[in-house]
Each structure stands twice: as C-alpha cells, then as structure tokens.
Design a protein around this motif. Structure first.
Motif, PDB file in Angstrom:
ATOM      1  N   ILE A 149       0.598  -1.235  -0.128  1.00 38.15           N
ATOM      2  CA  ILE A 149      -0.094  -0.065  -0.055  1.00 38.15           C
ATOM      3  C   ILE A 149       0.831   1.523  -0.108  1.00 38.15           C
ATOM      4  O   ILE A 149       0.812   2.282  -0.811  1.00 38.15           O
ATOM      5  N   ILE A 150       1.982   1.140   0.902  1.00 39.57           N
ATOM      6  CA  ILE A 150       2.727   2.397   0.609  1.00 39.57           C
ATOM      7  C   ILE A 150       3.387   2.758  -0.396  1.00 39.57           C
ATOM      8  O   ILE A 150       3.500   3.747  -1.082  1.00 39.57           O
ATOM      9  N   ALA A 170     -13.230  -0.937   0.374  1.00 38.67           N
ATOM     10  CA  ALA A 170     -13.510   0.388   0.724  1.00 38.67           C
ATOM     11  C   ALA A 170     -11.775   0.991   1.246  1.00 38.67           C
ATOM     12  O   ALA A 170     -11.846   2.146   0.856  1.00 38.67           O
ATOM     13  N   ILE A 171     -11.290   0.043   1.882  1.00 31.98           N
ATOM     14  CA  ILE A 171      -9.767   0.725   2.256  1.00 31.98           C
ATOM     15  C   ILE A 171      -9.134   0.898   0.937  1.00 31.98           C
ATOM     16  O   ILE A 171      -8.290   1.889   0.745  1.00 31.98           O
ATOM     17  N   ALA A 172      -9.292  -0.169  -0.043  1.00 30.33           N
ATOM     18  CA  ALA A 172      -8.402   0.117  -1.212  1.00 30.33           C
ATOM     19  C   ALA A 172      -8.543   1.306  -2.108  1.00 30.33           C
ATOM     20  O   ALA A 172      -7.703   1.901  -2.417  1.00 30.33           O
ATOM     21  N   MET A 173      -9.909   1.628  -1.900  1.00 28.13           N
ATOM     22  CA  MET A 173     -10.372   2.738  -2.790  1.00 28.13           C
ATOM     23  C   MET A 173      -9.859   4.024  -1.997  1.00 28.13           C
ATOM     24  O   MET A 173      -9.467   5.136  -2.622  1.00 28.13           O
ATOM     25  N   PHE A 174     -10.116   4.160  -0.676  1.00 30.50           N
ATOM     26  CA  PHE A 174      -9.729   5.257   0.216  1.00 30.50           C
ATOM     27  C   PHE A 174      -8.162   5.519  -0.102  1.00 30.50           C
ATOM     28  O   PHE A 174      -7.872   6.754  -0.213  1.00 30.50           O
ATOM     29  N   THR A 175      -7.474   4.572   0.024  1.00 34.32           N
ATOM     30  CA  THR A 175      -5.960   4.671  -0.016  1.00 34.32           C
ATOM     31  C   THR A 175      -5.409   5.230  -1.302  1.00 34.32           C
ATOM     32  O   THR A 175      -4.624   6.239  -1.483  1.00 34.32           O
ATOM     33  N   PHE A 176      -6.184   4.763  -2.539  1.00 36.02           N
ATOM     34  CA  PHE A 176      -5.725   5.432  -3.689  1.00 36.02           C
ATOM     35  C   PHE A 176      -6.329   6.529  -4.117  1.00 36.02           C
ATOM     36  O   PHE A 176      -5.520   7.410  -4.448  1.00 36.02           O
ATOM     37  N   ALA A 204      -4.430   4.074   6.401  1.00 35.10           N
ATOM     38  CA  ALA A 204      -4.793   2.872   5.937  1.00 35.10           C
ATOM     39  C   ALA A 204      -4.232   1.548   6.739  1.00 35.10           C
ATOM     40  O   ALA A 204      -4.774   0.493   6.902  1.00 35.10           O
ATOM     41  N   GLY A 205      -2.989   1.622   7.235  1.00 32.33           N
ATOM     42  CA  GLY A 205      -2.763   0.798   8.233  1.00 32.33           C
ATOM     43  C   GLY A 205      -3.538   0.411   9.555  1.00 32.33           C
ATOM     44  O   GLY A 205      -3.775  -0.401   9.895  1.00 32.33           O
TER      45      GLY A 205
END
Length: 351
Positions: A12-13, A51-57, A114-115
C-alpha cells in the motif's frame, strides 16, 4: 503480489508513493481511472477490503495534486490572482515553501490511516475459483507489463497527449498479448466490444459529469447568501482563520462554502472584504479543502463516483474512511500554513 504476504501495508505504501508521484503531473478523471484499474485490483487481490483500497488510492491521488501545476496553478490560483499579477508568487515559490510539505503530510496521513483501518478490518481475499472445463488462462508476456506506465512516461517526458498515450499503450497491449491475430474485421469487432465494455464500466461517471454542472450552478446561486451570512463574523486574524477553517473542514464536502469548486468563491470574497491578506495565505487556506476534502475525499468528485461504481463500495462506507482523513490532514496543513505563509506583507497583499 509477492510484496503483500501478511503485511499488505508495505505494498500500500509503495503504491501510494507511486500514485502520488504520477498525479503531480497528471490529473482528470481519465488518468485516475487508467491508474485505478491497475492499482485497485492489486490491492484487493492482496486481501485489502474494497473500501480501504479505494480510500488509500484516492487519498494518494489528492496528495499528488498538491504539486500538480495544472490543478494548483492553472485552476486554483486563478481564483486568487490573474495570470499576470504578482509574478513573485510563482509555482516554484509555492512548491518549495508549502507544496512539498503538503504532499508529504497528506501521503503520511493516508498511509497511517490505511494501516489503522487494516488493523480493525477483516481481510477479504479474492481468489480465483477453480471450475471444471474452465479454459486455461495464459499470463501476459513479461515485457507487456511495462505498458501501463507508457502513457505516464510519454506525458512527463515529452508532454504527449494523455489520450494518445493510452490509445498507443492499449493497442500495443492487444498486439503483445496476442489478442489481435485475427482478420481485420475480427480485430475491429474486438476493439468495438472493448469500447462498449469501457462505456458500460464508466456509465456512472458519465451520468455524474452530466449532472455536475447543475450542482455547481446551484452552488453559485447559494454563494451570495453565504457571503451575507459569513461576512458579519468572519475573523481578520490569520491564525484564527487557520483554526476556524481546520475546525470547519467538513464544510468542504458536497461543494460547500470552503471549496473553490463549490461555494468557496463567496467565502474568498468575504475574506478579501474584511482584511488584507497575502496571496500565498489565501491560496493555501482555500487549496486545502479544495484538494484534500473535495478532490480526495468527497463523493461529489467525478473519479470518486467512478470508484464507488467500480469497486461496488457504498458511499457511506467510503465516507467513514475519508472524513477522518480529510479532518486530520486539513488540521495538519493549516498548522503548516500558520507556520509558513502567515505574516507576509508588502507586495504579497491582495486588495
């Protein structure tokens, strides 16, 4: 995939850093979609909830926008100053005194949140089911994997047309992956089908873009009322303004009175009327809600509307993740503003 393992936060980072770098030079729904269809499946295949994938992107996209000359200088600066006014307030001055720090702060907040979100959520893996009689799936050749970055390289290195770059990379991918070995008629039918599927996938985005001008027009009609209501108690102290805007960051959502892409022009007019503030101060004060809140967190942003449809994430689930990001990042950036661009006088002042 191999970088993920039991610690997808590493991937992710890395993806956040790359995404932010890309969007220092590119912007618009097209590039966001083009990069999103690469990044989002990677994240979701690692077990990152949708939801997390979309948020972090989307958060990393907005982080990169702080150094995007098109968004910051061609669009947002125009609200503050005309192109030929105050030449000392250049993009170089903005980037070195504020922009680089804003990008770094936004990116760090995205990665930390995200973490945290991953810690409190359950992983959801999307493994391919094995069924009888399924046709064997062939992997793309290794050299074809560089094609997604071709449009980015062409744009950054040669200022090549974004659309042209994607067309070139798209046809190259079809050829290299062996999808265009048939007759001319069959290849035309294949391209036609791919265009059709692409229109279907982006249908919510197209519908949103058709209605967005009506939304913005309504915001412009509401602007005079915001000016009358806010004008009577708007503070004139720069530090108080930073604190007030940080506390009211929620008003940047849904094209509210803090974002220049909504009713923020009225609020800007109020600030100009109650005191003499420097151009850098006004610019930073309004670019925070316009970028972090509007571009990276609000569901009224066109590419976020596309992302909701693409990932099948409910808007309320996305807002639960993006609102804390908008608040925390805005507070930190207003602290940055208070330490870096307050107290400027002389030729910096905007009458």
């Amino acid at each position: 995939m191999e970088l993920g393992g039991d610690r997808p936060i590493v991937t992710i980072i890395l993806l956040n850093v790359v995404t932010a770098f890309i969007f220092t030079a590119m912007m618009g729904a097209g590039p966001v979609i083009a990069i999103g269809v690469i990044v989002l499946p990677i994240l979701m295949s690692l077990g990152v909830p949708k939801a997390i994938a979309m948020f972090t992107f989307m958060g990393s996209v907005s982080a990169g926008m702080y150094l995007n000359p098109v968004l910051q200088w061609s669009q947002l600066r125009a609200f503050i100053l005309a192109a030929d006014e105050m030449p000392e307030f250049s993009f170089t001055w903005y980037a070195t005194h504020w922009g680089y720090f804003a990008l770094a702060i936004s990116l760090v907040v995205v990665c930390i949140l995200a973490g945290i979100y991953l810690k409190v959520s359950k992983p959801s893996h999307a493994w391919a089911a094995q069924t009888r009689g399924a046709s064997e799936q062939k992997d793309a050749p290794l050299y074809a994997l560089i094609l997604p970055i071709v449009p980015v390289v062409l744009k950054i290195a040669f200022d090549f047309s974004v659309i042209g770059g994607f067309v070139i990379a798209g046809f190259a991918a079809l050829f290299l992956c062996g999808r265009m070995k048939g007759s001319f008629k069959e290849n035309c039918q294949l391209v036609n089908k791919l265009y059709y599927d692409g229109v279907v996938d982006t249908a919510p985005l197209i519908g949103f873009l058709l209605t967005l001008p009506m939304f913005n027009t309504c915001a412009s009609y509401a602007a005079p009322y915001f000016k009358e209501v806010l004008g009577s108690f708007m503070p004139t102290n720069e530090y108080v303004i930073c604190a007030l805007f940080a506390a009211l960051s929620i008003m940047g959502f849904f094209r509210g009175p803090l974002t220049l892409y909504g009713c923020g022009a009225a609020t800007l007019g109020v600030l100009r009327g109650v005191g003499s503030f420097s151009a850098p101060f006004l610019f930073c004060v309004f670019t925070i809600p316009s970028t972090t809140v509007n571009v990276g967190s609000c569901i009224t942003q066109s590419w976020i509307a596309w992302g909701l449809a693409y990932t099948k994430v409910e808007s309320k689930d996305y807002l639960k993740l993006s609102i804390p990001f908008a608040y925390i990042t805005s507070i930190l950036l207003y602290v940055l503003t208070a330490f870096t661009v307050t107290g400027l006088t002389g030729s910096w002042l905007v009458s």
